[in-house]
Structure formats: C-alpha cells, structure tokens
Design a protein around this motif. Structure first.
Motif, mmCIF file in Angstrom:
data_model
loop_
_atom_site.group_PDB
_atom_site.id
_atom_site.type_symbol
_atom_site.label_atom_id
_atom_site.label_comp_id
_atom_site.label_asym_id
_atom_site.label_seq_id
_atom_site.Cartn_x
_atom_site.Cartn_y
_atom_site.Cartn_z
ATOM 1 N N GLU A 178 -6.801 -12.230 -5.211
ATOM 2 C CA GLU A 178 -6.685 -13.037 -6.424
ATOM 3 C C GLU A 178 -6.241 -12.198 -7.611
ATOM 4 O OE1 GLU A 178 -8.966 -15.025 -10.016
ATOM 5 O OE2 GLU A 178 -9.179 -13.040 -9.119
ATOM 6 N N ARG A 179 -6.753 -10.982 -7.713
ATOM 7 C CA ARG A 179 -6.400 -10.136 -8.858
ATOM 8 C C ARG A 179 -4.977 -9.604 -8.755
ATOM 9 N NH1 ARG A 179 -11.818 -7.338 -11.530
ATOM 10 N NH2 ARG A 179 -12.422 -9.352 -12.400
ATOM 11 N N PHE A 180 -4.526 -9.290 -7.561
ATOM 12 C CA PHE A 180 -3.125 -8.893 -7.409
ATOM 13 C C PHE A 180 -2.212 -10.001 -7.932
ATOM 14 C CE2 PHE A 180 -4.503 -6.225 -3.524
ATOM 15 C CZ PHE A 180 -4.668 -5.091 -4.314
ATOM 16 N N ALA A 181 -2.514 -11.238 -7.555
ATOM 17 C CA ALA A 181 -1.691 -12.369 -7.972
ATOM 18 C C ALA A 181 -1.775 -12.599 -9.481
ATOM 19 C CB ALA A 181 -2.112 -13.632 -7.223
ATOM 20 N N LYS A 182 -2.975 -12.436 -10.046
ATOM 21 C CA LYS A 182 -3.152 -12.632 -11.483
ATOM 22 C C LYS A 182 -2.415 -11.571 -12.300
ATOM 23 C CE LYS A 182 -6.336 -16.029 -11.913
ATOM 24 N NZ LYS A 182 -6.242 -17.188 -12.821
ATOM 25 N N LEU A 183 -2.440 -10.338 -11.799
ATOM 26 C CA LEU A 183 -1.839 -9.226 -12.528
ATOM 27 C C LEU A 183 -0.313 -9.216 -12.459
ATOM 28 C CD1 LEU A 183 -4.160 -6.200 -11.646
ATOM 29 C CD2 LEU A 183 -3.739 -7.119 -13.925
ATOM 30 N N ALA A 184 0.219 -9.589 -11.311
ATOM 31 C CA ALA A 184 1.644 -9.390 -11.035
ATOM 32 C C ALA A 184 2.582 -9.858 -12.149
ATOM 33 C CB ALA A 184 2.007 -10.054 -9.711
ATOM 34 N N PRO A 185 2.398 -11.056 -12.732
ATOM 35 C CA PRO A 185 3.355 -11.515 -13.746
ATOM 36 C C PRO A 185 3.398 -10.659 -15.011
ATOM 37 C CG PRO A 185 2.029 -13.335 -12.906
ATOM 38 C CD PRO A 185 1.389 -12.079 -12.427
ATOM 39 N N TYR A 186 2.365 -9.869 -15.249
ATOM 40 C CA TYR A 186 2.271 -9.088 -16.478
ATOM 41 C C TYR A 186 2.791 -7.647 -16.317
ATOM 42 C CZ TYR A 186 -1.009 -12.776 -17.918
ATOM 43 O OH TYR A 186 -1.596 -13.980 -18.227
ATOM 44 N N LEU A 187 3.092 -7.240 -15.095
ATOM 45 C CA LEU A 187 3.389 -5.838 -14.816
ATOM 46 C C LEU A 187 4.887 -5.570 -14.749
ATOM 47 C CD1 LEU A 187 0.666 -5.305 -12.052
ATOM 48 C CD2 LEU A 187 0.531 -4.655 -14.474
ATOM 49 N N ASP A 188 5.254 -4.292 -14.777
ATOM 50 C CA ASP A 188 6.664 -3.940 -14.630
ATOM 51 C C ASP A 188 7.147 -4.333 -13.245
ATOM 52 O OD1 ASP A 188 6.401 -1.584 -12.710
ATOM 53 O OD2 ASP A 188 5.191 -0.832 -14.365
ATOM 54 N N GLU A 189 8.453 -4.312 -13.046
ATOM 55 C CA GLU A 189 9.032 -4.856 -11.821
ATOM 56 C C GLU A 189 8.536 -4.139 -10.560
ATOM 57 O OE1 GLU A 189 10.928 -7.644 -11.342
ATOM 58 O OE2 GLU A 189 10.299 -7.960 -13.417
ATOM 59 N N GLU A 190 8.355 -2.824 -10.634
ATOM 60 C CA GLU A 190 7.878 -2.089 -9.465
ATOM 61 C C GLU A 190 6.481 -2.530 -9.071
ATOM 62 O OE1 GLU A 190 7.489 2.517 -7.894
ATOM 63 O OE2 GLU A 190 6.935 2.069 -9.982
ATOM 64 N N LEU A 191 5.559 -2.555 -10.036
ATOM 65 C CA LEU A 191 4.184 -2.938 -9.742
ATOM 66 C C LEU A 191 4.076 -4.425 -9.400
ATOM 67 C CD1 LEU A 191 2.103 -0.922 -12.364
ATOM 68 C CD2 LEU A 191 2.352 -0.479 -9.910
ATOM 69 N N LYS A 192 4.861 -5.242 -10.068
ATOM 70 C CA LYS A 192 4.864 -6.671 -9.774
ATOM 71 C C LYS A 192 5.254 -6.918 -8.315
ATOM 72 C CE LYS A 192 7.067 -11.050 -11.031
ATOM 73 N NZ LYS A 192 8.047 -11.714 -11.953
ATOM 74 N N GLY A 193 6.343 -6.303 -7.886
ATOM 75 C CA GLY A 193 6.793 -6.475 -6.509
ATOM 76 C C GLY A 193 5.798 -5.932 -5.511
ATOM 77 N N PHE A 194 5.190 -4.799 -5.848
ATOM 78 C CA PHE A 194 4.211 -4.188 -4.956
ATOM 79 C C PHE A 194 2.984 -5.075 -4.797
ATOM 80 C CE2 PHE A 194 0.549 -1.050 -4.712
ATOM 81 C CZ PHE A 194 0.621 -0.918 -3.332
ATOM 82 N N TYR A 195 2.445 -5.563 -5.897
ATOM 83 C CA TYR A 195 1.228 -6.373 -5.817
ATOM 84 C C TYR A 195 1.486 -7.697 -5.102
ATOM 85 C CZ TYR A 195 -1.826 -3.288 -8.479
ATOM 86 O OH TYR A 195 -2.615 -2.232 -8.864
ATOM 87 N N ILE A 196 2.633 -8.294 -5.306
ATOM 88 C CA ILE A 196 2.954 -9.522 -4.576
ATOM 89 C C ILE A 196 3.065 -9.234 -3.076
ATOM 90 C CG2 ILE A 196 4.778 -11.232 -4.185
ATOM 91 C CD1 ILE A 196 5.218 -11.278 -7.217
ATOM 92 N N SER A 197 3.591 -8.056 -2.739
ATOM 93 C CA SER A 197 3.749 -7.705 -1.327
ATOM 94 C C SER A 197 2.412 -7.543 -0.610
ATOM 95 C CB SER A 197 4.567 -6.413 -1.185
ATOM 96 O OG SER A 197 3.785 -5.260 -1.512
ATOM 97 N N LEU A 198 1.333 -7.322 -1.359
ATOM 98 C CA LEU A 198 0.015 -7.123 -0.764
ATOM 99 C C LEU A 198 -0.720 -8.426 -0.470
ATOM 100 C CD1 LEU A 198 -1.346 -4.190 -2.985
ATOM 101 C CD2 LEU A 198 -0.262 -4.025 -0.736
ATOM 102 N N LEU A 199 -0.257 -9.524 -1.024
ATOM 103 C CA LEU A 199 -1.022 -10.765 -0.971
ATOM 104 C C LEU A 199 -1.259 -11.256 0.452
ATOM 105 C CD1 LEU A 199 0.515 -12.783 -3.957
ATOM 106 C CD2 LEU A 199 -1.543 -11.365 -3.935
ATOM 107 N N ARG A 200 -0.247 -11.212 1.286
ATOM 108 C CA ARG A 200 -0.377 -11.768 2.627
ATOM 109 C C ARG A 200 -1.437 -11.028 3.454
ATOM 110 N NH1 ARG A 200 2.824 -15.264 5.230
ATOM 111 N NH2 ARG A 200 4.446 -14.987 3.647
ATOM 112 N N SER A 201 -1.390 -9.693 3.404
ATOM 113 C CA SER A 201 -2.349 -8.925 4.209
ATOM 114 C C SER A 201 -3.761 -9.069 3.658
ATOM 115 C CB SER A 201 -1.945 -7.445 4.273
ATOM 116 O OG SER A 201 -1.890 -6.865 2.981
ATOM 117 N N GLU A 202 -3.914 -9.078 2.333
ATOM 118 C CA GLU A 202 -5.253 -9.236 1.752
ATOM 119 C C GLU A 202 -5.839 -10.601 2.096
ATOM 120 O OE1 GLU A 202 -6.905 -6.728 0.092
ATOM 121 O OE2 GLU A 202 -5.179 -5.551 0.722
ATOM 122 N N ALA A 203 -5.000 -11.622 2.088
ATOM 123 C CA ALA A 203 -5.469 -12.962 2.448
ATOM 124 C C ALA A 203 -5.903 -13.001 3.910
ATOM 125 C CB ALA A 203 -4.375 -13.993 2.190
#
Length: 258
Positions: A178-203
């Motif tokens: 949940e926090r990866f998804a919440k944070l992603a829109p506010y972060l730079d492109e590298e961190l945004k892409g990285f955090y979105i990429s983690l969602l599937r495995s964390e779920a």
C-alpha cells in the motif's frame, strides 16, 4: 493486472489507509535517504523472517545451515560492514531444502518462503543499487516499533504461534504494498517506476502469508485477522517520533537517523 485491481484486496484487508501526514514526510527531499535505507532494512528483515520460519518449522538441520549461509553475505554487509555490496554469487540457494518429516505443511512453507526470500533479497539489492547511484551511505538506523509491536500479540502455543506470525507477515507485506503505491506518484521517475514494479510481488507475498496462516491453523483465522488488523491500524494511525518506512502518523517529525 491493473494497479487498481492489484490493490483492491490489499486495501480491503488493511483497516486504514496510510495517513497523508506520513506521505508528506516521506517525500521530503531530506528524508529520501532515510526512506531508502529503512526500505533496504525492511527487505532484508523480510528475508530473515521467512528464513527463520523455515529453519524453525520446516527444514532439516543441513537445510537450515544452507539457509544461514545464503543470507550471511547480506547480513555481513549490513551489520558488520563487510564486503562491497556485490551479491551476484549469492543470489540463489546452494542446495535443495529438505522438509522435516514431522511437519506436514513443510513442502508448502518451503515453496512459498524460498520464493519470498529470493524476491526480498533481489529487492534489497535493487534498493542498494539506487542508494549507491545517489551516493547515499548505508548508515545504521534504528527500526520502527511497528513489527515488534505486531509480534508482541502473537500467541505462545503452537500451531497458534505460527499462524499468528504468518498473519503478522501478511499485514506487513500488505502495508508495504500500500505504501509503495501511495508514494509512487510523488517520487522521481526512477523511484516511481521502481516502487510500482514491486507491487505485484508484495501483493503475492501478502496472499501467501495469509493462505499459509489458514492452512496451518487448527481453527478459522477470521477473528485473529481482525484482531491483528486493528492492532496494525492503531500503529499506523498513531504518532511516531521518528520517520521510518513503517512508522505511524506524523505530527512533527525530524529526519534523524538514530
């Protein structure tokens, strides 16, 4: 699967959303280093927790030793400042794990937890690479109260202890997602892409923990899931004095790292 569909069971499972005050604190430029360091710590801790469950409940003595050797270079780097952070030769387990004959759920626990360990260690290395590219040192920082307080409510008799521990794991993974998804829109492109990429495995980790908890429990786990959900929401909603990846709501927080 779309992000919204991926997050629907996560948001249904959690009893509250991350407070906006935590997000506002997390995205401050002066807190990005603390966010990344603590994120790396959380990935390693997740791998250690899964390894502990395997060693305690599921595998024989030789397999337990193999698990310790698998994590040792990572732990040496983080806790003893040994090595340069290159784990390429330690990415995979060195041997096939053998299940204890007296634990009927051993094979299922091994299957799910070994995959989880591999993914958490991979995520750890990804966070470390981002830190190194940004010249962020891997400083020692204290952990938040979150996981310790969750585990404080675990029952002490088996199989309730294992089932409760797995439910706690489900909440920790769900909150991380949940926090990866919440944070992603506010972060730079590298961190945004990285955090979105983690969602599937964390779920998936959240679902694996939850299904294992029900499989192992002698009784229906709905009441225990509700119990820990209330405890988890209280930790997330109340204030913490230090900013960390799993810290609670923010009134006035500093970015101190100790």
């Amino acid at each position: 699967m779309r992000i919204k569909e991926l997050l629907t069971p996560i948001n249904t499972f959690l009893h509250c959303a991350t407070p906006q005050s935590w997000i506002d604190e997390a995205i401050k430029p002066e807190n990005i280093a603390t966010l990344l360091v603590d994120h790396a710590n959380c990935e390693l801790k997740a791998a250690q927790t899964a390894m502990f469950l395997l060693r305690r409940y599921a595998v024989d003595k030789d397999s337990a030793e193999a698990l310790l050797l698998w994590l040792k270079p990572f732990e040496d780097f983080v806790y003893r400042k040994e090595g340069e952070g290159d784990f390429s030769s330690h990415s995979n387990l060195s041997k096939k794990l053998m299940s204890k004959s007296n634990f009927k759920h051993g094979d299922e626990l091994i299957s799910k937890m070994v995959l989880l360990i591999k993914e958490e260690l991979h995520h750890f290395q990804q966070v470390l690479a981002i830190m190194q590219s940004r010249n962020i040192p891997y400083d020692n920082i204290t952990a938040s109260r979150y996981a310790k307080e969750m585990m404080r409510h675990v029952r002490t008799h088996e199989p309730a202890k294992l089932s409760d521990t797995l439910i706690c794991g489900a909440y920790i993974e769900a909150r991380s997602c949940e926090r990866f998804a919440k944070l992603a829109p506010y972060l730079d492109e590298e961190l945004k892409g990285f955090y979105i990429s983690l969602l599937r495995s964390e779920a998936r980790h959240f679902m694996d923990y939850l299904s294992l908890a029900q499989t192992i429990s002698a009784n229906d786990i709905v009441s225990r899931v509700t119990f820990f959900g209330e405890k988890e929401a209280a930790l997330i909603s109340t204030e913490d004095q230090q900013f960390r990846f799993h810290s609670g709501a923010v009134a006035t927080m500093g970015s101190e790292s100790a």
